[in-house]
Write a protein that holds these residues in place. Structure first.
Motif, PDB file in Angstrom:
ATOM      1  N   LEU A 130       0.845  -1.213   0.000  1.00  0.00           N
ATOM      2  CA  LEU A 130       0.000   0.000   0.000  1.00  0.00           C
ATOM      3  C   LEU A 130       0.872   1.252   0.000  1.00  0.00           C
ATOM      4  CD1 LEU A 130      -2.817  -0.944   2.571  1.00  0.00           C
ATOM      5  CD2 LEU A 130      -3.006  -0.866   0.078  1.00  0.00           C
ATOM      6  N   GLU A 131       1.898   1.246   0.837  1.00  0.00           N
ATOM      7  CA  GLU A 131       2.793   2.419   0.925  1.00  0.00           C
ATOM      8  C   GLU A 131       3.457   2.724  -0.410  1.00  0.00           C
ATOM      9  OE1 GLU A 131       4.217   2.144   5.618  1.00  0.00           O
ATOM     10  OE2 GLU A 131       5.652   1.631   4.056  1.00  0.00           O
ATOM     11  N   MET A 132       3.809   1.659  -1.130  1.00  0.00           N
ATOM     12  CA  MET A 132       4.520   1.841  -2.401  1.00  0.00           C
ATOM     13  C   MET A 132       3.551   2.053  -3.569  1.00  0.00           C
ATOM     14  SD  MET A 132       7.613   1.676  -1.396  1.00  0.00           S
ATOM     15  CE  MET A 132       8.574   1.573  -2.891  1.00  0.00           C
ATOM     16  N   GLY A 133       2.265   1.993  -3.282  1.00  0.00           N
ATOM     17  CA  GLY A 133       1.269   2.204  -4.331  1.00  0.00           C
ATOM     18  C   GLY A 133       1.239   1.087  -5.359  1.00  0.00           C
ATOM     19  N   ILE A 134       1.633  -0.120  -4.918  1.00  0.00           N
ATOM     20  CA  ILE A 134       1.643  -1.269  -5.839  1.00  0.00           C
ATOM     21  C   ILE A 134       0.257  -1.911  -5.863  1.00  0.00           C
ATOM     22  CG2 ILE A 134       2.595  -3.617  -6.125  1.00  0.00           C
ATOM     23  CD1 ILE A 134       5.239  -2.492  -5.082  1.00  0.00           C
ATOM     24  N   ASP A 135      -0.142  -2.399  -7.028  1.00  0.00           N
ATOM     25  CA  ASP A 135      -1.429  -3.072  -7.165  1.00  0.00           C
ATOM     26  C   ASP A 135      -1.343  -4.443  -6.459  1.00  0.00           C
ATOM     27  OD1 ASP A 135      -3.632  -4.443  -7.992  1.00  0.00           O
ATOM     28  OD2 ASP A 135      -3.279  -4.196 -10.149  1.00  0.00           O
ATOM     29  N   PRO A 136      -2.206  -4.719  -5.454  1.00  0.00           N
ATOM     30  CA  PRO A 136      -2.103  -5.993  -4.726  1.00  0.00           C
ATOM     31  C   PRO A 136      -2.282  -7.231  -5.607  1.00  0.00           C
ATOM     32  CG  PRO A 136      -3.581  -4.475  -3.581  1.00  0.00           C
ATOM     33  CD  PRO A 136      -3.255  -3.841  -4.887  1.00  0.00           C
ATOM     34  N   THR A 137      -2.782  -7.049  -6.849  1.00  0.00           N
ATOM     35  CA  THR A 137      -2.919  -8.221  -7.724  1.00  0.00           C
ATOM     36  C   THR A 137      -1.645  -8.453  -8.551  1.00  0.00           C
ATOM     37  OG1 THR A 137      -3.867  -6.921  -9.526  1.00  0.00           O
ATOM     38  CG2 THR A 137      -5.439  -7.880  -7.963  1.00  0.00           C
ATOM     39  N   ASP A 138      -0.702  -7.523  -8.479  1.00  0.00           N
ATOM     40  CA  ASP A 138       0.517  -7.627  -9.300  1.00  0.00           C
ATOM     41  C   ASP A 138       1.578  -8.473  -8.574  1.00  0.00           C
ATOM     42  OD1 ASP A 138       2.741  -7.285 -10.844  1.00  0.00           O
ATOM     43  OD2 ASP A 138       2.477  -5.111 -11.116  1.00  0.00           O
ATOM     44  N   ALA A 166       4.214 -10.193  -9.555  1.00  0.00           N
ATOM     45  CA  ALA A 166       5.633  -9.994  -9.877  1.00  0.00           C
ATOM     46  C   ALA A 166       6.182  -8.765  -9.142  1.00  0.00           C
ATOM     47  CB  ALA A 166       5.792  -9.821 -11.385  1.00  0.00           C
ATOM     48  N   ALA A 167       5.399  -7.688  -9.122  1.00  0.00           N
ATOM     49  CA  ALA A 167       5.870  -6.463  -8.454  1.00  0.00           C
ATOM     50  C   ALA A 167       6.004  -6.681  -6.952  1.00  0.00           C
ATOM     51  CB  ALA A 167       4.889  -5.319  -8.738  1.00  0.00           C
ATOM     52  N   ILE A 168       5.076  -7.468  -6.370  1.00  0.00           N
ATOM     53  CA  ILE A 168       5.127  -7.707  -4.914  1.00  0.00           C
ATOM     54  C   ILE A 168       6.339  -8.564  -4.557  1.00  0.00           C
ATOM     55  CG2 ILE A 168       3.896  -8.613  -2.900  1.00  0.00           C
ATOM     56  CD1 ILE A 168       1.284  -8.068  -4.414  1.00  0.00           C
ATOM     57  N   VAL A 169       6.579  -9.573  -5.376  1.00  0.00           N
ATOM     58  CA  VAL A 169       7.727 -10.446  -5.102  1.00  0.00           C
ATOM     59  C   VAL A 169       9.024  -9.647  -5.198  1.00  0.00           C
ATOM     60  CG1 VAL A 169       9.025 -12.447  -5.935  1.00  0.00           C
ATOM     61  CG2 VAL A 169       6.553 -12.544  -5.750  1.00  0.00           C
ATOM     62  N   ALA A 170       9.109  -8.775  -6.199  1.00  0.00           N
ATOM     63  CA  ALA A 170      10.314  -7.941  -6.354  1.00  0.00           C
ATOM     64  C   ALA A 170      10.472  -7.038  -5.130  1.00  0.00           C
ATOM     65  CB  ALA A 170      10.202  -7.111  -7.627  1.00  0.00           C
ATOM     66  N   LEU A 171       9.363  -6.499  -4.666  1.00  0.00           N
ATOM     67  CA  LEU A 171       9.382  -5.609  -3.495  1.00  0.00           C
ATOM     68  C   LEU A 171       9.863  -6.376  -2.256  1.00  0.00           C
ATOM     69  CD1 LEU A 171       8.304  -2.832  -2.273  1.00  0.00           C
ATOM     70  CD2 LEU A 171       6.244  -4.105  -1.729  1.00  0.00           C
ATOM     71  N   MET A 172       9.378  -7.612  -2.107  1.00  0.00           N
ATOM     72  CA  MET A 172       9.725  -8.388  -0.915  1.00  0.00           C
ATOM     73  C   MET A 172      11.185  -8.778  -0.873  1.00  0.00           C
ATOM     74  SD  MET A 172       6.423 -10.666  -0.255  1.00  0.00           S
ATOM     75  CE  MET A 172       6.997 -11.323   1.272  1.00  0.00           C
ATOM     76  N   ARG A 173      11.774  -8.860  -2.068  1.00  0.00           N
ATOM     77  CA  ARG A 173      13.202  -9.181  -2.113  1.00  0.00           C
ATOM     78  C   ARG A 173      14.014  -8.060  -1.467  1.00  0.00           C
ATOM     79  NH1 ARG A 173      13.312 -10.183  -7.705  1.00  0.00           N
ATOM     80  NH2 ARG A 173      11.994 -12.009  -7.825  1.00  0.00           N
ATOM     81  N   ASP A 174      13.533  -6.826  -1.623  1.00  0.00           N
ATOM     82  CA  ASP A 174      14.272  -5.666  -1.110  1.00  0.00           C
ATOM     83  C   ASP A 174      13.887  -5.281   0.313  1.00  0.00           C
ATOM     84  OD1 ASP A 174      15.520  -5.463  -3.486  1.00  0.00           O
ATOM     85  OD2 ASP A 174      14.043  -4.088  -4.358  1.00  0.00           O
ATOM     86  N   VAL A 175      12.768  -5.808   0.762  1.00  0.00           N
ATOM     87  CA  VAL A 175      12.262  -5.370   2.051  1.00  0.00           C
ATOM     88  C   VAL A 175      12.720  -6.319   3.161  1.00  0.00           C
ATOM     89  CG1 VAL A 175      10.034  -6.343   2.717  1.00  0.00           C
ATOM     90  CG2 VAL A 175      10.238  -3.949   2.328  1.00  0.00           C
ATOM     91  N   LYS A 176      12.956  -5.761   4.351  1.00  0.00           N
ATOM     92  CA  LYS A 176      13.384  -6.642   5.450  1.00  0.00           C
ATOM     93  C   LYS A 176      12.209  -6.823   6.412  1.00  0.00           C
ATOM     94  CE  LYS A 176      17.330  -7.004   8.606  1.00  0.00           C
ATOM     95  NZ  LYS A 176      16.854  -8.256   9.115  1.00  0.00           N
ATOM     96  N   LEU A 177      11.651  -7.998   6.391  1.00  0.00           N
ATOM     97  CA  LEU A 177      10.494  -8.283   7.248  1.00  0.00           C
ATOM     98  C   LEU A 177      10.926  -9.252   8.351  1.00  0.00           C
ATOM     99  CD1 LEU A 177       7.024  -9.285   5.784  1.00  0.00           C
ATOM    100  CD2 LEU A 177       7.731  -9.797   8.078  1.00  0.00           C
ATOM    101  N   ASP A 178      10.745  -8.827   9.594  1.00  0.00           N
ATOM    102  CA  ASP A 178      11.168  -9.675  10.710  1.00  0.00           C
ATOM    103  C   ASP A 178      10.103  -9.722  11.787  1.00  0.00           C
ATOM    104  OD1 ASP A 178      13.850 -10.483  10.133  1.00  0.00           O
ATOM    105  OD2 ASP A 178      14.415  -8.370  10.354  1.00  0.00           O
ATOM    106  N   VAL A 179      10.074 -10.836  12.522  1.00  0.00           N
ATOM    107  CA  VAL A 179       9.295 -10.808  13.764  1.00  0.00           C
ATOM    108  C   VAL A 179      10.297 -10.958  14.898  1.00  0.00           C
ATOM    109  CG1 VAL A 179       7.052 -11.623  12.925  1.00  0.00           C
ATOM    110  CG2 VAL A 179       8.746 -13.277  13.606  1.00  0.00           C
ATOM    111  N   VAL A 180      10.166 -10.074  15.889  1.00  0.00           N
ATOM    112  CA  VAL A 180      11.053 -10.140  17.051  1.00  0.00           C
ATOM    113  C   VAL A 180      10.177 -10.203  18.292  1.00  0.00           C
ATOM    114  CG1 VAL A 180      12.947  -8.870  15.945  1.00  0.00           C
ATOM    115  CG2 VAL A 180      11.233  -7.621  17.237  1.00  0.00           C
ATOM    116  N   TYR A 181      10.774 -10.602  19.399  1.00  0.00           N
ATOM    117  CA  TYR A 181       9.989 -10.741  20.631  1.00  0.00           C
ATOM    118  C   TYR A 181      10.539  -9.858  21.733  1.00  0.00           C
ATOM    119  CZ  TYR A 181       7.451 -14.308  18.317  1.00  0.00           C
ATOM    120  OH  TYR A 181       6.642 -14.949  17.423  1.00  0.00           O
ATOM    121  N   MET A 187      -7.848  -5.860   4.322  1.00  0.00           N
ATOM    122  CA  MET A 187      -8.292  -6.281   2.987  1.00  0.00           C
ATOM    123  C   MET A 187      -7.104  -6.536   2.068  1.00  0.00           C
ATOM    124  SD  MET A 187     -11.396  -6.805   3.000  1.00  0.00           S
ATOM    125  CE  MET A 187     -11.601  -7.221   1.273  1.00  0.00           C
ATOM    126  N   ALA A 188      -6.123  -5.626   2.118  1.00  0.00           N
ATOM    127  CA  ALA A 188      -4.961  -5.769   1.234  1.00  0.00           C
ATOM    128  C   ALA A 188      -4.167  -7.031   1.581  1.00  0.00           C
ATOM    129  CB  ALA A 188      -4.074  -4.527   1.336  1.00  0.00           C
TER     130      ALA A 188
END
Ligand code: DC
Length: 335
Positions: A159-167, A169-184, A209-210
């Motif tokens: 949503l922040e990057m304005g990417i279409d949630p149905t796209d 390929a774009a989401i996968v490319a975004l996730m490659r660059d993003v650091k997503l972690d769960v910490v406790y 929804m997204a």
């Protein structure tokens, strides 16, 4: 006469720790069973043989259990027993289905499971999964992994990057660059996106929804499922989500599928958002929940579905305490 059981542990053998632990345990037993002091006829304690500093019964007397009979005994030394553990039994003059209370990791499962076990809790939005999963994790002193938070974090970035949630390929490319972690932190999961704590932001309604839309994509799922399996492979945990019992951990030791009517689920979400100061239209919220269910249940890859071996619990007319008790009873029965 009804018997209520309880157990807790202390970090070290001191009078203060014993008093603190006994007081917390009795408070929890009273509140989870809606007990009045004069309904308790008798209170019996046992403590493991590594506890010498104080009588738990004396600590109970000091917290106000003055009219019932009290007794403490020490357990023999048993190989492999949980250390520094205080157990109690309350004999109660009341007609109730007892809710037993186990705090601070005092519930020991079968030895071969005590090493590591996983609990899978799946179900639609608002079925009570996360509240119940947190309670189970606390009672067994194991980790709680909220897998929905991972899809939500991914959706927030989309949503922040304005990417279409149905796209995809774009989401996968975004996730490659993003650091997503769960910490406790103090046992509470924090969801981190590029080093920022987004645990609160991801709860906003548009993100819900997204997250359902981005979670349709197989490559997005595989990326997150890998992280989930890695965490669950290392330690005992309760995971809640949509596909834990069917896909993430098909061999989970315990599986549950929680559900509730759409009205009840929408009301729970409505109250949750309202408590946070977010005004939403109830009718619209219900529509969104039903739409999200449909989307989550009908996606091609790892849809929301009850695993054949999952215990089904309809939580529509149940309190959280009742659901927790039903799950813990079912786990103990299986052991
Ligand atoms: O449990 P939740 O409401 O936080 O989940 C948000 C969305 O994430 C949900 O609509 C579908 C998706 N999700 C999923 O597909 N698989 C999971 N294991 C957890 C959540």
């Amino acid at each position: 006469m009804v018997v209520i059981r309880g157990a807790t542990t202390i970090p070290c053998d001191t009078k203060e720790e014993i008093q603190k632990a006994v007081s917390e345990l009795l408070e929890q037993i009273e509140s989870r069973n809606a007990l009045k002091r004069d309904e308790v006829v008798s209170l019996v304690f046992s403590s493991t043989c590594d506890i010498h500093s104080y009588y738990p019964a004396k600590a109970a007397r000091e917290t106000g259990f003055i009219s019932c009979s009290l007794f403490s005994a020490q357990e023999p030394e048993i190989d492999g027993a949980l250390p520094l553990c205080i157990r109690c039994m309350l004999f109660v003059e009341k007609n109730l289905a007892p809710s037993h209370v186990y705090l601070r990791g005092a519930k020991v499962l079968r030895k071969d499971l005590a090493g590591k076990f996983n609990v899978a809790i799946d179900g639609p939005a608002g079925s009570g999964k996360s509240t119940v999963a947190k309670r189970i994790a606390k009672d067994y002193n194991i980790l709680y992994l909220d897998t929905g938070a991972m899809y939500r974090a991914c959706a927030l970035k989309v949503l922040e990057m304005g990417i279409d949630p149905t796209d995809e390929a774009a989401i996968v490319a975004l996730m490659r660059d993003v650091k997503l972690d769960v910490v406790y932190e103090n046992g509470i999961q924090k969801t981190m996106l590029d080093g920022k704590d987004v645990s609160e932001e991801i709860r906003q309604n548009p993100v819900s929804m997204a997250s359902s839309s981005v979670s349709k994509h197989m490559s997005v799922r595989m990326h997150l499922v890998e992280k989930q399996r890695e965490i669950a492979g290392k330690m005992s945990c309760v995971l809640d989500g949509r596909d834990i019992g069917t896909f993430v951990l098909p061999d989970a030791d315990f599986k549950f599928y929680l559900t509730a009517s759409p009205d009840v689920r929408a009301k729970r979400r409505f109250d949750e958002l309202k408590a946070k100061g977010t005004e939403v239209d109830f009718g619209r919220l219900k529509e969104e929940i039903v739409h999200r269910d449909e989307q989550d249940m009908n996606r091609d890859f790892a849809p929301l579905k009850r695993a054949e071996d999952a215990v089904l619990i309809d939580t529509s007319d149940m309190t959280i305490d009742e659901v927790v008790a039903a799950i813990e009873r079912s786990m103990q029965e299986k052991i």
